[in-house]
Design a protein around this motif. Structure first.
Motif, PDB file in Angstrom:
ATOM      1  N   GLY A   1     112.175 -55.442  70.520  1.00  0.00           N
ATOM      2  CA  GLY A   1     112.248 -55.853  69.121  1.00  0.00           C
ATOM      3  C   GLY A   1     110.939 -56.356  68.539  1.00  0.00           C
ATOM      4  O   GLY A   1     110.935 -56.978  67.478  1.00  0.00           O
ATOM      5  N   TYR A   2     109.839 -56.095  69.223  1.00  0.00           N
ATOM      6  CA  TYR A   2     108.527 -56.519  68.752  1.00  0.00           C
ATOM      7  C   TYR A   2     107.641 -55.285  68.586  1.00  0.00           C
ATOM      8  O   TYR A   2     106.824 -54.976  69.448  1.00  0.00           O
ATOM      9  CB  TYR A   2     107.884 -57.505  69.734  1.00  0.00           C
ATOM     10  N   PRO A   3     107.817 -54.552  67.480  1.00  0.00           N
ATOM     11  CA  PRO A   3     107.074 -53.305  67.312  1.00  0.00           C
ATOM     12  C   PRO A   3     105.556 -53.524  67.277  1.00  0.00           C
ATOM     13  O   PRO A   3     105.067 -54.453  66.627  1.00  0.00           O
ATOM     14  CB  PRO A   3     107.575 -52.753  65.982  1.00  0.00           C
ATOM     15  N   VAL A   4     104.868 -52.694  68.023  1.00  0.00           N
ATOM     16  CA  VAL A   4     103.401 -52.724  68.064  1.00  0.00           C
ATOM     17  C   VAL A   4     102.941 -51.318  68.429  1.00  0.00           C
ATOM     18  O   VAL A   4     103.594 -50.631  69.214  1.00  0.00           O
ATOM     19  CB  VAL A   4     102.900 -53.778  69.091  1.00  0.00           C
ATOM     20  N   ASP A   5     101.825 -50.889  67.830  1.00  0.00           N
ATOM     21  CA  ASP A   5     101.319 -49.560  68.195  1.00  0.00           C
ATOM     22  C   ASP A   5     100.384 -49.692  69.401  1.00  0.00           C
ATOM     23  O   ASP A   5      99.976 -50.786  69.800  1.00  0.00           O
ATOM     24  CB  ASP A   5     100.647 -48.857  67.016  1.00  0.00           C
TER      25      ASP A   5
ATOM     26  N   ALA B   1     103.413 -51.157  74.979  1.00  0.00           N
ATOM     27  CA  ALA B   1     103.792 -51.036  73.562  1.00  0.00           C
ATOM     28  C   ALA B   1     105.234 -50.541  73.448  1.00  0.00           C
ATOM     29  O   ALA B   1     106.008 -51.045  72.629  1.00  0.00           O
ATOM     30  CB  ALA B   1     102.828 -50.108  72.832  1.00  0.00           C
ATOM     31  N   ALA B   2     105.609 -49.575  74.291  1.00  0.00           N
ATOM     32  CA  ALA B   2     106.985 -49.063  74.265  1.00  0.00           C
ATOM     33  C   ALA B   2     107.970 -50.163  74.660  1.00  0.00           C
ATOM     34  O   ALA B   2     109.018 -50.329  74.027  1.00  0.00           O
ATOM     35  CB  ALA B   2     107.118 -47.863  75.208  1.00  0.00           C
TER      36      ALA B   2
END
Length: 64
Positions: free
Chosen positions: A35-39, A28-29
């Motif tokens: 540039g691909y935000p995900v939790d 995720a980090a």
């Protein structure tokens, strides 16, 4: 064979293995950095979906 990229960083020794649920936080980090935000929870779900299919795979490189 591809020529090695000169990043100016010593990559050292690493191994490649199948990604597992425990990799979700790091993946995720990395995804956010690219540039691909995900939790983390969403990444865990994605890893599960990938692992549930015989025609998908996800690998990670691990420094040794």
């Amino acid at each position: 064979m591809l020529a090695p990229m000169d990043s100016g960083v010593d990559a050292g020794v690493f191994s490649v293995r199948d990604a597992v649920a425990g990799d979700a936080e790091s993946l995720a980090a990395l995804s956010r950095q690219l540039g691909y935000p995900v939790d983390v929870e969403e990444m865990r779900k994605r890893l599960t979906r990938i692992g549930d299919r015989a025609d998908n795979a996800l690998f990670v490189a691990v420094a040794e």
